[in-house]
Design an enzyme around this catalytic site. Structure first.
Site, short mmCIF file in Angstrom:
data_model
loop_
_atom_site.label_atom_id
_atom_site.label_comp_id
_atom_site.label_asym_id
_atom_site.label_seq_id
_atom_site.Cartn_x
_atom_site.Cartn_y
_atom_site.Cartn_z
N HIS A 56 0.85 -1.19 0.00
CA HIS A 56 0.00 0.00 0.00
C HIS A 56 0.89 1.24 0.00
O HIS A 56 2.12 1.14 0.14
CB HIS A 56 -0.93 0.01 1.23
CG HIS A 56 -0.21 -0.01 2.53
ND1 HIS A 56 -0.15 -1.11 3.36
CD2 HIS A 56 0.51 0.95 3.16
CE1 HIS A 56 0.55 -0.82 4.43
NE2 HIS A 56 0.96 0.41 4.34
P1 TYD Z 1 -1.99 -3.18 7.42
O1 TYD Z 1 -1.43 -1.80 7.52
O2 TYD Z 1 -2.86 -3.48 6.24
O3 TYD Z 1 -0.81 -4.25 7.47
P2 TYD Z 1 0.44 -4.38 6.50
O4 TYD Z 1 1.61 -3.94 7.32
O5 TYD Z 1 0.55 -5.79 6.07
O6 TYD Z 1 0.19 -3.46 5.36
O7 TYD Z 1 -2.77 -3.47 8.77
C1 TYD Z 1 -3.32 -4.75 9.04
C2 TYD Z 1 -4.56 -4.55 9.89
O8 TYD Z 1 -4.24 -3.92 11.12
C3 TYD Z 1 -5.60 -3.69 9.19
O9 TYD Z 1 -6.87 -4.29 9.44
C4 TYD Z 1 -5.55 -2.38 9.91
C5 TYD Z 1 -5.02 -2.74 11.29
N1 TYD Z 1 -4.17 -1.68 11.87
C6 TYD Z 1 -4.64 -0.93 12.94
O10 TYD Z 1 -5.79 -1.12 13.41
N2 TYD Z 1 -3.83 0.03 13.48
C7 TYD Z 1 -2.59 0.27 12.99
O11 TYD Z 1 -1.87 1.16 13.51
C8 TYD Z 1 -2.12 -0.50 11.87
C9 TYD Z 1 -0.75 -0.27 11.28
C10 TYD Z 1 -2.95 -1.46 11.33
#
Ligand code: TYD
Length: 138
Positions: A56
């Site tokens: 992302h």
């Molecule tokens: P995401 O940022 O999509 O993970 P990745 O590092 O693989 O891109 O986050 C995974 C899940 O965690 C998503 O449902 C959102 C949640 N999340 C929070 O609730 N708070 C946060 O600070 C972060 C980073 C993610």
């Protein structure tokens, strides 16, 4: 965010207080170490081998990513160029500016990926579709 390039990101060497007998310590302080104030800290751990995280971009979030244990690679993409940075030292952090697609892969066993972020969690700050990201960048 549409102007940012992979070359706007840099590896920051954190200060490291070393002692032969007592181990090492690195410090991040608001107003000194980073071009942003830290509002949130989160970390990835127990990531199975072969898994890719990230995938992302952020509209306005700044982040510093540190391999506090083990190693992994971060691939940055500004829509034109890609750049991959290996993080494998707890005293080095990758500063990521807004507007870059990033993936994190090649997690070693026991790796811990700590992220210091400039804002609280906001799903509206995410761009989760690569096609939308390219449209915004071009
Ligand atoms: P995401 O940022 O999509 O993970 P990745 O590092 O693989 O891109 O986050 C995974 C899940 O965690 C998503 O449902 C959102 C949640 N999340 C929070 O609730 N708070 C946060 O600070 C972060 C980073 C993610």
């Amino acid at each position: 965010m549409n102007k940012s390039s992979v070359y706007d990101c840099s590896v920051i060497e954190l200060n490291c207080f070393s002692s032969d007998r007592r181990g090492n310590m690195s410090v991040v302080e608001n107003g000194k170490t980073l071009p942003f104030d830290v509002k949130r800290v989160y970390y990835l751990y127990d990531v199975p081998g072969g898994v890719e995280r990230g995938g992302h971009a952020h509209r306005s979030l700044y982040q510093l990513i540190i391999a506090v244990s083990g190693s992994f690679s971060v691939t940055l993409d500004d829509g034109h160029l890609k750049r991959t940075v290996l993080l494998n030292r707890p005293y080095k952090g990758l500063l990521i500016v807004p507007g870059l697609w990033r993936t994190i892969e090649d997690f070693s066993s026991g790796a811990v990926c700590m992220v210091l972020a400039s804002a609280e969690y906001d799903e509206d700050d995410y761009i989760r579709h690569y096609g939308s990201f390219l449209n915004l960048k071009n």
